[in-house]
Design a protein around this motif. Structure first.
Motif, short mmCIF file in Angstrom:
data_model
loop_
_atom_site.label_atom_id
_atom_site.label_comp_id
_atom_site.label_asym_id
_atom_site.label_seq_id
_atom_site.Cartn_x
_atom_site.Cartn_y
_atom_site.Cartn_z
N MET A 304 0.83 -1.21 0.00
CA MET A 304 0.00 0.00 0.00
C MET A 304 0.86 1.26 0.00
O MET A 304 0.62 2.20 -0.77
CB MET A 304 -0.92 0.01 1.22
CG MET A 304 -1.96 -1.09 1.23
SD MET A 304 -2.90 -1.08 2.79
CE MET A 304 -3.79 -2.62 2.66
N ASN A 305 1.88 1.28 0.86
CA ASN A 305 2.73 2.46 0.95
C ASN A 305 3.52 2.69 -0.33
O ASN A 305 3.67 3.82 -0.79
CB ASN A 305 3.69 2.34 2.14
CG ASN A 305 3.04 2.79 3.44
OD1 ASN A 305 2.07 3.55 3.42
ND2 ASN A 305 3.54 2.32 4.55
N LEU A 306 4.04 1.62 -0.91
CA LEU A 306 4.78 1.75 -2.16
C LEU A 306 3.88 2.25 -3.28
O LEU A 306 4.28 3.06 -4.11
CB LEU A 306 5.39 0.40 -2.55
CG LEU A 306 6.66 -0.02 -1.80
CD1 LEU A 306 6.97 -1.47 -2.08
CD2 LEU A 306 7.83 0.87 -2.19
N SER A 307 2.64 1.78 -3.31
CA SER A 307 1.70 2.18 -4.37
C SER A 307 1.29 3.63 -4.23
O SER A 307 1.27 4.39 -5.21
CB SER A 307 0.47 1.28 -4.35
OG SER A 307 0.83 -0.06 -4.60
N THR A 308 0.93 4.03 -3.02
CA THR A 308 0.47 5.41 -2.82
C THR A 308 1.63 6.39 -2.87
O THR A 308 1.42 7.58 -3.13
CB THR A 308 -0.25 5.55 -1.47
OG1 THR A 308 0.60 5.09 -0.41
CG2 THR A 308 -1.54 4.74 -1.45
N ILE A 426 0.14 5.94 9.55
CA ILE A 426 -0.49 4.94 10.44
C ILE A 426 -0.06 3.53 10.03
O ILE A 426 0.23 2.68 10.88
CB ILE A 426 -2.02 5.08 10.41
CG1 ILE A 426 -2.44 6.41 11.05
CG2 ILE A 426 -2.69 3.92 11.13
CD1 ILE A 426 -3.90 6.75 10.88
N LEU A 427 -0.01 3.30 8.71
CA LEU A 427 0.40 1.98 8.23
C LEU A 427 1.85 1.67 8.61
O LEU A 427 2.18 0.54 8.98
CB LEU A 427 0.23 1.90 6.72
CG LEU A 427 -1.22 1.95 6.20
CD1 LEU A 427 -1.24 1.94 4.67
CD2 LEU A 427 -2.04 0.78 6.74
N ILE A 680 10.91 -6.61 9.83
CA ILE A 680 11.69 -5.35 9.83
C ILE A 680 12.15 -5.01 8.42
O ILE A 680 12.09 -3.85 7.98
CB ILE A 680 12.88 -5.47 10.80
CG1 ILE A 680 12.38 -5.49 12.25
CG2 ILE A 680 13.85 -4.31 10.60
CD1 ILE A 680 13.46 -5.81 13.26
N PHE A 681 12.62 -6.04 7.68
CA PHE A 681 13.09 -5.80 6.32
C PHE A 681 11.96 -5.26 5.43
O PHE A 681 12.15 -4.27 4.72
CB PHE A 681 13.63 -7.10 5.73
CG PHE A 681 14.02 -7.00 4.28
CD1 PHE A 681 15.19 -6.35 3.90
CD2 PHE A 681 13.21 -7.55 3.28
CE1 PHE A 681 15.54 -6.24 2.56
CE2 PHE A 681 13.56 -7.44 1.94
CZ PHE A 681 14.73 -6.79 1.58
N ILE A 682 10.80 -5.89 5.51
CA ILE A 682 9.66 -5.42 4.71
C ILE A 682 9.22 -4.04 5.17
O ILE A 682 8.87 -3.18 4.35
CB ILE A 682 8.51 -6.43 4.80
CG1 ILE A 682 8.92 -7.78 4.20
CG2 ILE A 682 7.28 -5.92 4.05
CD1 ILE A 682 7.92 -8.90 4.46
N SER A 683 9.25 -3.82 6.49
CA SER A 683 8.86 -2.50 7.02
C SER A 683 9.79 -1.42 6.52
O SER A 683 9.36 -0.29 6.22
CB SER A 683 8.88 -2.53 8.55
OG SER A 683 7.97 -3.47 9.06
N CYS A 684 11.07 -1.74 6.41
CA CYS A 684 12.04 -0.76 5.93
C CYS A 684 11.80 -0.44 4.45
O CYS A 684 12.03 0.70 4.01
CB CYS A 684 13.46 -1.27 6.14
SG CYS A 684 13.97 -1.22 7.86
N LEU A 685 11.34 -1.43 3.69
CA LEU A 685 10.96 -1.14 2.30
C LEU A 685 9.82 -0.12 2.27
O LEU A 685 9.81 0.81 1.46
CB LEU A 685 10.54 -2.43 1.59
CG LEU A 685 11.63 -3.40 1.15
CD1 LEU A 685 11.02 -4.62 0.51
CD2 LEU A 685 12.61 -2.73 0.19
N GLY A 686 8.84 -0.31 3.17
CA GLY A 686 7.74 0.63 3.26
C GLY A 686 8.19 2.00 3.70
O GLY A 686 7.72 3.03 3.19
N LEU A 687 9.12 2.03 4.65
CA LEU A 687 9.67 3.30 5.13
C LEU A 687 10.42 4.01 4.01
O LEU A 687 10.32 5.23 3.84
CB LEU A 687 10.61 3.03 6.31
CG LEU A 687 10.97 4.22 7.20
CD1 LEU A 687 9.73 4.79 7.87
CD2 LEU A 687 11.97 3.78 8.26
N LEU A 688 11.17 3.25 3.24
CA LEU A 688 11.90 3.80 2.11
C LEU A 688 10.93 4.41 1.10
O LEU A 688 11.16 5.48 0.54
CB LEU A 688 12.72 2.69 1.44
CG LEU A 688 13.76 3.10 0.41
CD1 LEU A 688 14.85 3.94 1.04
CD2 LEU A 688 14.37 1.86 -0.24
#
Length: 794
Positions: A304-308, A426-427, A680-688
């Motif tokens: 979701m974060n990568l798409s938006t 929030i995500l 954590i790895f996937i979360s960091c992708l979202g953070l990036l």
């Protein structure tokens, strides 16, 4: 229309290769993790449920009150099954089962000898349980003492490619049995584990059967007739044990009750605390289910974060499509089709990952899980999982992107950046909260394991080895013992009831000077020794002396007590006191410090170490440290083969045995750690993705600040602080949840750690450092950008 959606979605994937790759990799990792756990869950939840008559199959259980607590356990007297079948017409069939765990039978065919796990069962076994019979007549199996039913794998090992039916096997170089049935190998979702089954007539022939109603030593299963009411049946059988024990002049009056419990639930609900089976392995199933849901949720949030985050780049596309007549609904369908396509591609990658890591995962969870890729049902399930994941992950981006106003997007005035708490923020908080919860759980599990490993064990494990008594070892024990002691390979030898790390027996009904009637319900662990247990096993003698039947002939019925036993019995001067049990007098000759024989996580129970009038299954010996282990074991092997030539020499180190008690907890810790790392790895992708989005939407603001004199450090801090706030909020949310969850988990352990504040500090600091490392590159890159490129259109 759908074909057009798929074509557009595929073009968008190819157009944005870098974005698509990151999205697919993140989703694939999450899906692979979730699928591995789903495979394990499917195995656990289907355990013992494949039997055709499972709705009428029941295990007979005991229930009694000991030391003020009610307990239930599935072991029953050997006489239980035949008695129930004879007295209660509701029972269609019954079987007793000893599946051979711990049995060491030597099976001989021609020149081949193998140690075999052969169990005992009644003829009704194959009519009750649905194990596929490849050869033989299931109505005529196990009808006599001279037949055996074996599994396909075992037959291959023993006979090679020969037809096993009719072949004669010699068991323990004494008894001959004929193969009358060939079973398909037991499925991996069966809790039973045997290579062959012989009848209880064979067990009677070798002296294994008794009619003692107090000897709970086997499993009893019944098949109830259709329409039988379980509550009514349980009420009828409730007092069966009492009616057979409380007869004549028996001093010990039993309060034991029995009841039937669904066999299909007996594997998952295996803890009988409170007198009912309401917990057990099912708790582990629930824990794994949560972990699987966590990692899939994190992967979807990341999507979701990568798409938006790419909303600015797709805004004009949305505007143009709306101007030419596209409705919001059609745009949403298009975006969801894109997410489903990404999900399907991710599934292919996830399957490759699964195939590669499945062997290691099997080793971790001690299973033999397989993924049947030739099954249509498997592929339908995988496609359904991909579509559902795609819809779940793509729903928010579809709503978000399709909501853009065409006038604003085409004028380039769209600004979706919000300084407040956006949905994307929030995500990210949810992602990091889940990651921090798993990290804290990993820390607490590892601390609990180490805390328990450091516990005083009460015996010396260094160089301590044991061999199970089999064949002629018991008959030749004295000669074996003397030769071992003269070999210079060992320092000491003792014969015992069980390995010092495993309890094989407990009992009640003991009395002593000053004991009360209620003391007869006190449950004692039991151990035994012929001589030199203190020296050989490294027990610490507190009072009196050790049992030694070779030095003191009267020690055949002597006993040692542990300190907890002395305390439970309220004995101020235990040495010399007489303990009565089973019509025998047992004089106390010494007291030793407590030692751990049950689970290292539990409180130590009172224990009585009985003299040679008891029974033995194990020979312990301590290796001579002056020689190499290899040299010692070679000498010992030669001696064992001399006195027990038909059996291979088998030995185990006590320290390894103790270490094995931590397997399940270590598996939980390792899985938590691995999935915390993935989360954590996937979360960091979202953070990036989120910082890339923010840098993209705030590029003009950054350019203006830079023109006005802001330094790279100031700009980097400006971009980073917002995200650090999100991580800090995640820490605040995750910490109480993790504390409550792990405190509840620790309640199952009597010997447990106290949860310390710094566990949360470590997890929080790790999250902050990892997020900083993720943020820094993109933040510095944005701060170093040329402001002219951002302001040239102004």
């Amino acid at each position: 229309m759908i074909k057009n959606y798929i074509k557009i979605a595929w073009r968008n994937l190819l157009k944005n290769k870098a974005f698509s790759s990151i999205n697919i990799i993140g989703l694939a990792i999450g899906m692979a993790g979730a699928l591995l756990i789903a495979l394990w869950l499917q195995n656990m939840l289907s355990m013992d449920r494949f039997h055709e008559k499972s709705d009428r199959l029941y295990a007979i259980s005991n229930r009694d009150d000991h030391t003020g607590k009610k307990w239930a356990w599935l072991n029953t007297p050997k006489i239980m099954g035949p008695t129930l079948k004879n007295d209660f017409p509701e029972i269609e069939s019954f079987t007793r089962l000893d599946d051979g765990t711990g049995n060491q039978f030597i099976a001989t065919y021609k020149d081949q000898k193998i140690v075999s796990q052969i169990g005992f069962a009644d003829p009704g076994f194959f009519n009750m349980f649905s194990f596929p019979l490849l050869k033989g007549d299931k109505n005529n199996l196990l009808n006599d003492a001279n037949s055996i039913v074996i599994t396909q794998k075992y037959a291959k090992t023993l006979f090679g490619n020969e037809d096993p039916i009719g072949k004669i096997i010699k068991i323990d170089s004494v008894n001959l049995v004929t193969v009358t049935g060939l079973l398909q190998d037991l499925p991996n979702n069966s809790s039973m584990n045997f290579e062959g089954l012989v009848s209880w007539d064979y067990a009677k022939k070798i002296g294994y059967v008794d009619t003692n109603w107090s000897n709970n030593s086997t499993y009893t299963y019944v098949l109830l007739k259709a329409g039988t009411s379980l509550p009514a049946f349980n009420e009828k059988i409730r007092l069966v044990s009492q009616n057979h024990i409380n007869v004549g002049d028996n001093e010990i009056k039993s309060t034991n009750e029995i009841f039937a419990f669904p066999f299909k639930d007996s594997y998952l609900y295996d803890k009988g605390e409170g007198g009912n089976y309401t917990s057990g392995r099912i708790q582990l199933v629930r824990l794994f289910a949560w972990i699987g849901a966590f990692i899939l949720l994190v992967a979807c949030i990341n999507f979701m974060n990568l798409s938006t985050a790419r909303s600015e780049r797709r805004a004009k596309e949305v505007g143009v499509r709306k101007v030419v007549g596209a409705g919001r609904k059609s745009l949403m369908v298009q975006f969801i089709m894109e997410s489903i396509l990404i999900s399907l591609v991710a599934m292919v990658l996830a399957l490759i990952c699964m195939v590669l890591v499945l062997p290691a995962f099997n080793n971790l969870v001690q299973k033999n899980l397989t993924l049947s890729l030739l099954s249509v049902q498997t592929w339908l399930s995988l496609i359904a999982f991909s579509v559902i994941t795609g819809i779940l992950a793509g729903s928010y981006p579809a709503f978000f992107l399709s909501s853009f106003k065409p006038l604003k997007t085409l004028k380039g005035k769209l600004n979706t950046y919000n300084k407040g708490m956006s949905i994307r923020s929030i995500l990210v908080i949810i992602q990091f909260s889940l990651a921090i919860i798993l990290t804290i759980a990993t820390i607490i599990v590892s601390k609990q394991i180490q805390f328990t490993k450091d516990r005083e064990r009460g015996y010396d494990e260094n160089g301590l080895v044991y061999t199970s008594i089999s064949g002629k070892l018991d008959k030749n024990y004295v000669s074996l013992r003397n030769e071992l002691l003269n070999s210079n390979a060992v320092l000491s030898v003792s014969k015992n009831m069980s390995p010092v790390t495993d309890r094989f027996s407990n009992s009640w009904g003991f009395s002593w000077p000053g004991s009360t009637e209620s003391d007869k319900k006190l449950l004692f662990n039991r151990f035994s020794s012929d001589a030199n247990a203190v020296q050989n096993l490294g027990f610490k003698l507190v009072k009196g002396r050790d049992i030694d039947v070779y030095k003191y002939a009267t020690d055949s019925n002597a006993v040692l007590l542990t300190e907890t036993a002395v305390k439970s019995m309220r004995l101020s001067n235990p040495v010399g006191q007489i303990i009565q049990a089973d019509g025998e007098n047992w004089p106390v000759v010494g007291v030793i410090k407590d030692f751990i024989i049950d689970s290292p996580y539990d409180e130590i129970a009172p224990m009585i170490i009985l003299g040679p009038k008891s029974w033995f299954t194990t020979i312990h010996y301590r290796l001579n440290p002056d020689n190499s282990t290899e040299t010692n074991l070679k000498k010992i092997a030669d001696i064992f083969k001399k006195f027990n030539p038909d059996y291979p020499f088998d030995y185990k180190f006590i320290d390894k045995n103790f270490e094995s008690k931590f397997k399940e907890t270590q598996s939980i810790g390792t899985i938590s750690m691995l999935f915390a790392g993935l989360t954590i790895f996937i979360s960091c992708l979202g953070l990036l993705a989120l910082i890339a989005y923010m840098a993209e939407t705030r590029m003009k603001e950054i350019a203006v600040r830079k023109v006005l004199g802001a330094s790279v450090g100031q700009l980097t801090s400006l971009l980073s602080l917002d995200f650090l706030k999100l991580v800090l909020i995640a820490i605040l949310i995750a910490s109480p949840i993790a504390w409550w969850t792990m405190n509840d988990w620790l309640k199952d352990y009597s010997y447990r750690i106290e949860i310390q504040w710094y566990y949360f500090a470590i997890a929080g600091l790790m999250a902050i450092l990892i997020s900083l490392a993720t943020i820094s590159y993109q933040a510095i890159k944005a701060a170093l950008s040329n402001p002219v490129n951002s302001l040239r259109d102004e």
